[in-house]
Scaffold this motif. Structure first.
Motif, PDB file in Angstrom:
ATOM      1  N   TYR A  48       0.870  -1.333  -0.024  1.00 22.97           N
ATOM      2  CA  TYR A  48      -0.083  -0.019   0.134  1.00 22.97           C
ATOM      3  C   TYR A  48       0.799   1.366   0.112  1.00 22.97           C
ATOM      4  N   PRO A  72      -7.757   4.094  -1.749  1.00 24.33           N
ATOM      5  CA  PRO A  72      -8.748   3.598  -0.634  1.00 24.33           C
ATOM      6  C   PRO A  72      -7.955   4.242   0.526  1.00 24.33           C
ATOM      7  N   PHE A  78      -7.137  -1.414  10.134  1.00 23.80           N
ATOM      8  CA  PHE A  78      -6.978  -2.523   9.211  1.00 23.80           C
ATOM      9  C   PHE A  78      -6.285  -3.562   9.697  1.00 23.80           C
ATOM     10  N   GLN A  85     -11.852  -6.457   4.784  1.00 19.66           N
ATOM     11  CA  GLN A  85     -11.013  -5.142   4.497  1.00 19.66           C
ATOM     12  C   GLN A  85      -9.951  -5.343   3.502  1.00 19.66           C
ATOM     13  N   ARG A  89      -9.840  -3.317   0.026  1.00 22.38           N
ATOM     14  CA  ARG A  89      -8.538  -2.599  -0.528  1.00 22.38           C
ATOM     15  C   ARG A  89      -8.062  -2.870  -1.805  1.00 22.38           C
ATOM     16  N   ASP A 168      -1.198  -0.580   6.280  1.00 23.02           N
ATOM     17  CA  ASP A 168      -0.997  -2.024   6.064  1.00 23.02           C
ATOM     18  C   ASP A 168      -0.105  -2.786   7.044  1.00 23.02           C
TER      19      ASP A 168
END
Length: 211
Positions: A48, A72, A78, A85, A89, A168
């Motif tokens: 991410y 996102p 998270f 989730q 994402r 993340d």
């Protein structure tokens, strides 16, 4: 012939930073017949925080006031073990890339090509796009899967820069932290991906520059 660019974000995997920390990365598959891409089929893994890096570079390098799509949002809650989730994402990351690739003005951006078709670290992508490496963007793309252009020292520096601020990431405090486990069922793989490049010499030739 109509030019087609198809991109998928899939196959989430938990990767281990150290004994205490882990993060999620995703496979990005690209299939295209566009002359803007050196490779017509490619596959890389990105996390991410690297998507965040890409959006920042595209925003900085855009000569026009292009309204870039949103990623996102970061979620402080998270979880690497929450399938819902993770799926949301992945869908958001794929939508982001699909919208980026629909904009012809962005297709000549070197950072975009390095992000999608090389496995360089963020620091090496930045250096290569700025012309501060001994290899070109095209060489980096063609070399993906053949050689490593970054050292372990570069990787550790990138991890230290992005881990703490990336939502993340999470702590793995269990006695048996999972490493490289597929969180979701892996979808059917496309045709075997060609990391060697095509036999015919191809160049990136976009209207606003060459990568």
């Amino acid at each position: 012939m109509q030019q087609v660019i198809s991109v998928w974000v899939r196959d989430p995997r938990i990767q281990k930073n150290d004994f205490w920390h882990a993060y999620m990365d995703y496979e990005i598959c690209l299939h295209t017949n566009s002359v803007c891409f050196t490779k017509k089929i490619s596959s890389v893994r990105r996390r991410y925080s690297e998507f965040v890096w890409l959006r920042q570079r595209l925003q900085e390098n855009s000569m026009l006031m292009i309204q870039l799509p949103e990623l996102p949002p970061k979620n402080p809650f998270f979880s690497l073990n929450n399938a819902r989730q993770i799926t949301e994402r992945m869908k958001g990351l794929q939508k982001f890339l699909e919208e980026i690739l629909q904009n012809p003005l962005l297709l000549s951006n070197s950072c975009l090509h390095l992000f999608l078709q090389s496995q360089l670290s963020m620091s090496k992508m930045q250096a290569c796009a700025s012309g501060r490496t001994h290899f070109s963007v095209t060489q980096a793309v063609r070399g993906c899967g053949l050689m490593r252009f970054h050292s372990e020292e570069d990787q550790q520096r990138d991890l230290s820069m992005s881990c703490d601020s990336d939502s993340d990431s999470s702590e793995c405090r269990g006695p048996e932290p999972r490493t490289k486990d597929s969180v979701l069922s892996k979808s059917e793989s496309p045709a075997s991906l060609d990391f060697m490049g095509t036999s015919q010499e191809e160049t990136i030739s976009c209207s606003s520059g060459s990568t």
